[in-house]
Every structure is written in structure tokens, then in C-alpha cells.
Write a protein that holds these residues in place. Structure first.
Motif, PDB file in Angstrom:
ATOM      1  N   ALA A 174      79.058  54.852  72.979  1.00  0.00           N
ATOM      2  CA  ALA A 174      79.995  55.896  72.573  1.00  0.00           C
ATOM      3  C   ALA A 174      79.351  56.851  71.583  1.00  0.00           C
ATOM      4  N   GLU A 175      78.537  56.320  70.692  1.00  0.00           N
ATOM      5  CA  GLU A 175      77.845  57.175  69.734  1.00  0.00           C
ATOM      6  C   GLU A 175      76.849  58.096  70.443  1.00  0.00           C
ATOM      7  N   ALA A 176      76.159  57.548  71.480  1.00  0.00           N
ATOM      8  CA  ALA A 176      75.239  58.393  72.251  1.00  0.00           C
ATOM      9  C   ALA A 176      76.002  59.490  72.978  1.00  0.00           C
ATOM     10  N   ASN A 177      77.143  59.126  73.585  1.00  0.00           N
ATOM     11  CA  ASN A 177      77.972  60.124  74.256  1.00  0.00           C
ATOM     12  C   ASN A 177      78.478  61.170  73.269  1.00  0.00           C
ATOM     13  N   ALA A 178      78.852  60.683  72.087  1.00  0.00           N
ATOM     14  CA  ALA A 178      79.324  61.627  71.074  1.00  0.00           C
ATOM     15  C   ALA A 178      78.220  62.586  70.663  1.00  0.00           C
ATOM     16  N   GLY A 179      76.974  62.062  70.589  1.00  0.00           N
ATOM     17  CA  GLY A 179      75.853  62.934  70.255  1.00  0.00           C
ATOM     18  C   GLY A 179      75.619  63.987  71.323  1.00  0.00           C
ATOM     19  N   ALA A 180      75.723  63.549  72.609  1.00  0.00           N
ATOM     20  CA  ALA A 180      75.547  64.513  73.705  1.00  0.00           C
ATOM     21  C   ALA A 180      76.650  65.554  73.693  1.00  0.00           C
ATOM     22  N   LEU A 181      77.892  65.090  73.470  1.00  0.00           N
ATOM     23  CA  LEU A 181      79.000  66.032  73.415  1.00  0.00           C
ATOM     24  C   LEU A 181      78.866  66.993  72.237  1.00  0.00           C
ATOM     25  N   LYS A 182      78.331  66.482  71.128  1.00  0.00           N
ATOM     26  CA  LYS A 182      78.142  67.335  69.965  1.00  0.00           C
ATOM     27  C   LYS A 182      77.119  68.424  70.271  1.00  0.00           C
ATOM     28  N   LYS A 183      76.004  68.014  70.930  1.00  0.00           N
ATOM     29  CA  LYS A 183      75.000  69.011  71.297  1.00  0.00           C
ATOM     30  C   LYS A 183      75.579  70.029  72.289  1.00  0.00           C
ATOM     31  N   GLN A 184      76.367  69.523  73.270  1.00  0.00           N
ATOM     32  CA  GLN A 184      76.968  70.421  74.248  1.00  0.00           C
ATOM     33  C   GLN A 184      77.944  71.394  73.579  1.00  0.00           C
ATOM     34  N   SER A 185      78.739  70.859  72.627  1.00  0.00           N
ATOM     35  CA  SER A 185      79.678  71.737  71.918  1.00  0.00           C
ATOM     36  C   SER A 185      78.939  72.757  71.066  1.00  0.00           C
ATOM     37  N   GLU A 186      77.803  72.339  70.485  1.00  0.00           N
ATOM     38  CA  GLU A 186      77.009  73.302  69.725  1.00  0.00           C
ATOM     39  C   GLU A 186      76.498  74.410  70.639  1.00  0.00           C
ATOM     40  N   GLY A 187      76.074  74.038  71.890  1.00  0.00           N
ATOM     41  CA  GLY A 187      75.645  75.065  72.849  1.00  0.00           C
ATOM     42  C   GLY A 187      76.771  76.000  73.224  1.00  0.00           C
ATOM     43  N   PHE A 188      77.973  75.403  73.448  1.00  0.00           N
ATOM     44  CA  PHE A 188      79.129  76.227  73.761  1.00  0.00           C
ATOM     45  C   PHE A 188      79.456  77.189  72.622  1.00  0.00           C
ATOM     46  N   LEU A 189      79.342  76.704  71.390  1.00  0.00           N
ATOM     47  CA  LEU A 189      79.624  77.578  70.250  1.00  0.00           C
ATOM     48  C   LEU A 189      78.629  78.728  70.171  1.00  0.00           C
ATOM     49  N   LEU A 190      77.345  78.394  70.424  1.00  0.00           N
ATOM     50  CA  LEU A 190      76.334  79.453  70.409  1.00  0.00           C
ATOM     51  C   LEU A 190      76.617  80.489  71.508  1.00  0.00           C
ATOM     52  N   GLU A 191      76.983  79.993  72.718  1.00  0.00           N
ATOM     53  CA  GLU A 191      77.312  80.905  73.815  1.00  0.00           C
ATOM     54  C   GLU A 191      78.538  81.745  73.490  1.00  0.00           C
ATOM     55  N   TYR A 192      79.526  81.099  72.842  1.00  0.00           N
ATOM     56  CA  TYR A 192      80.742  81.824  72.444  1.00  0.00           C
ATOM     57  C   TYR A 192      80.418  82.915  71.445  1.00  0.00           C
ATOM     58  N   ASP A 193      79.558  82.575  70.487  1.00  0.00           N
ATOM     59  CA  ASP A 193      79.162  83.594  69.492  1.00  0.00           C
ATOM     60  C   ASP A 193      78.445  84.764  70.167  1.00  0.00           C
ATOM     61  N   ARG A 194      77.564  84.409  71.147  1.00  0.00           N
ATOM     62  CA  ARG A 194      76.831  85.488  71.855  1.00  0.00           C
ATOM     63  C   ARG A 194      77.784  86.389  72.627  1.00  0.00           C
ATOM     64  N   LEU A 195      78.744  85.736  73.340  1.00  0.00           N
ATOM     65  CA  LEU A 195      79.702  86.537  74.110  1.00  0.00           C
ATOM     66  C   LEU A 195      80.592  87.379  73.197  1.00  0.00           C
ATOM     67  N   LEU A 196      80.963  86.777  72.061  1.00  0.00           N
ATOM     68  CA  LEU A 196      81.793  87.529  71.117  1.00  0.00           C
ATOM     69  C   LEU A 196      81.046  88.744  70.586  1.00  0.00           C
ATOM     70  N   GLU A 197      79.765  88.550  70.330  1.00  0.00           N
ATOM     71  CA  GLU A 197      78.958  89.654  69.826  1.00  0.00           C
ATOM     72  C   GLU A 197      78.815  90.739  70.893  1.00  0.00           C
ATOM     73  N   GLU A 198      78.599  90.333  72.157  1.00  0.00           N
ATOM     74  CA  GLU A 198      78.509  91.309  73.239  1.00  0.00           C
ATOM     75  C   GLU A 198      79.823  92.051  73.433  1.00  0.00           C
ATOM     76  N   ASN A 199      80.925  91.296  73.291  1.00  0.00           N
ATOM     77  CA  ASN A 199      82.248  91.907  73.412  1.00  0.00           C
ATOM     78  C   ASN A 199      82.445  92.970  72.349  1.00  0.00           C
ATOM     79  N   GLN A 200      82.050  92.645  71.132  1.00  0.00           N
ATOM     80  CA  GLN A 200      82.165  93.632  70.055  1.00  0.00           C
ATOM     81  C   GLN A 200      81.284  94.849  70.313  1.00  0.00           C
ATOM     82  N   ASN A 201      80.088  94.596  70.860  1.00  0.00           N
ATOM     83  CA  ASN A 201      79.203  95.726  71.160  1.00  0.00           C
ATOM     84  C   ASN A 201      79.804  96.625  72.242  1.00  0.00           C
ATOM     85  N   LEU A 202      80.366  95.934  73.276  1.00  0.00           N
ATOM     86  CA  LEU A 202      80.976  96.718  74.351  1.00  0.00           C
ATOM     87  C   LEU A 202      82.168  97.513  73.824  1.00  0.00           C
TER      88      LEU A 202
END
Length: 222
Positions: A174-202
Motif C-alpha cells: 500500500a505504501e508503494a502504491n501510495a508512492g506511485a499515486l503521489k508521483k502520478q498526482s504530482e505529474g497531474f498537478l504539473l500538467e494542470y499548472d501548465r494548462l492553466l498557464e496556457e489558458n491564461q496566455n490564451l
């Protein structure tokens, strides 16, 4: 005096004979002597024995005096002195013998009492040993019961250890799964920030176009 001493000696001999044989009468005599030796009894007995001893020494002195007078007179002794000498010797012998028997009675009584006390002590010790053996047998059964309970507890502990190992494995996975999910959520957050920044630029580009169009429209109208 001689009759009294003979009576005393026969009574003492009878007591000794009673002490020798184990009969109910011996128990009564021992109880009587126990009562005599309580309180002032020993003092009275010692006083009587001391008086008899003093009288015996006086009688022996009289025998010695008669013998000395007989020697001083050159071997001639009167019939009266012979009778007195025989009487004094008999009295001294009887008194000495009575004192000896009294001493023997006292020692026999003491030894019999000690023997009875030791027998009672031995019986008490035997009873304690029996009680200890009975308690030991009961304790052995209790020990067997406790050993059975201990073995059951050991089995439960082994099962709990196995369950704990399984839970630890599940927790690690479960801890390993939590680590993978944490990394995946961190990637999602980075992607969200990128999209938000592009949205603001647009949006900013769209606003600038809107301003440019509005300016061109105003110029055409004028």
C-alpha cells in the motif's frame, strides 16, 4: 525411720517398674509428676532431697564417730555400739539408695517426656510431608494445566506473528502504491499548472485581439 525408708524405696521401685512398661497407669503417673514439677513443686522436692542428704551425711558421721571410738579403744566395742553402727549403716544405705532411685525416676520421667515430644514432632513432620506431597501432586497437575495454556498461547502468538507479517506486506505494498499515486498526482498537478498557464496566455492574447478589433472598428466609424 527404717520402715519409712523401706516404704519410700519400695514406692520408688514401683514407680520405676511403672515407667518401664507402657500401660495406662504410666500415663497417669507421668501426668502426676508433671503437676508436681510445676510451680513450687521442684523447690519442695529439692528441699526434701537436700534434707535427706544432710541426714544421710549426719548418719555417716555418726558411723565414722563410732568407728573412730572403736579404733581408739583398741578394738573393743560394746553391743550397743554394734547395734547403733548397724542401724546407722542401714539408714545411710537406705537413704542413699532412695536418693539414687529418686534421681533415676526424675531422669526416666524427663526422657519419657522428651520421647513423647519427639514422637509428636515426628508425627507433625510426617503430616506436613503428606500435605506437602499432596500439594506437590496438585501443583504438578496445575503445572501441566499451565503448560497446556502456555502452549496454546505460543500457538496464538505464532498465528499473530504470521498475521502481522501479512499486514506488514500489505502495508508495504500500500505504501508503494501510495508512492506511485503521489508521483502520478504530482505529474497531474504539473500538467494542470501548465494548462492553466496556457489558458491564461490564451486569454491574454484573446483580450489583446479584442482590444485591437475594437480600435479598428472605432476608426472605421469615424
Amino acid at each position: 525411720m527404717i520402715q519409712l525408708l523401706f516404704t519410700l524405696i519400695f514406692a520408688e521401685m514401683a514407680l520405676i517398674i511403672i515407667f518401664v512398661f507402657k500401660t495406662p497407669l504410666r500415663k497417669l503417673v507421668i501426668m502426676g509428676l508433671d503437676r508436681v514439677k510445676r510451680g513450687r513443686g521442684p523447690i519442695i522436692m529439692k528441699t526434701v532431697a537436700g534434707t535427706v542428704f544432710v541426714v544421710m551425711m549426719s548418719t555417716i558421721y555418726s558411723v565414722a564417730s563410732i568407728h573412730t571410738r572403736w579404733v581408739d579403744e583398741g578394738g573393743d566395742i560394746t553391743p550397743t555400739d554394734q547395734i547403733l553402727l548397724a542401724q546407722h549403716l542401714l539408714e545411710a544405705s537406705l537413704m542413699g539408695f532412695s536418693l539414687f532411685l529418686a534421681f533415676m525416676i526424675d531422669k526416666l520421667h524427663h526422657y519419657i517426656r522428651e520421647l513423647s515430644i519427639r514422637r509428636k514432632t515426628m508425627e507433625a513432620v510426617k503430616k506436613q510431608n503428606r500435605a506437602f506431597e499432596d500439594g506437590k501432586s496438585g501443583a504438578s497437575e496445575e503445572i501441566k494445566t499451565l503448560e497446556g495454556e502456555a502452549s496454546a498461547l505460543r500457538e496464538k502468538i505464532r498465528q499473530l506473528e504470521l498475521e502481522l507479517e501479512e499486514k506488514a506486506k500489505e502495508a508495504s505494498s500500500a505504501e508503494a502504491n501510495a508512492g506511485a499515486l503521489k508521483k502520478q498526482s504530482e505529474g497531474f498537478l504539473l500538467e494542470y499548472d501548465r494548462l492553466l498557464e496556457e489558458n491564461q496566455n490564451l486569454r491574454s492574447q484573446l483580450q489583446s485581439l479584442d482590444r485591437t478589433l475594437s480600435r479598428s472598428d472605432s476608426k472605421k466609424v469615424s
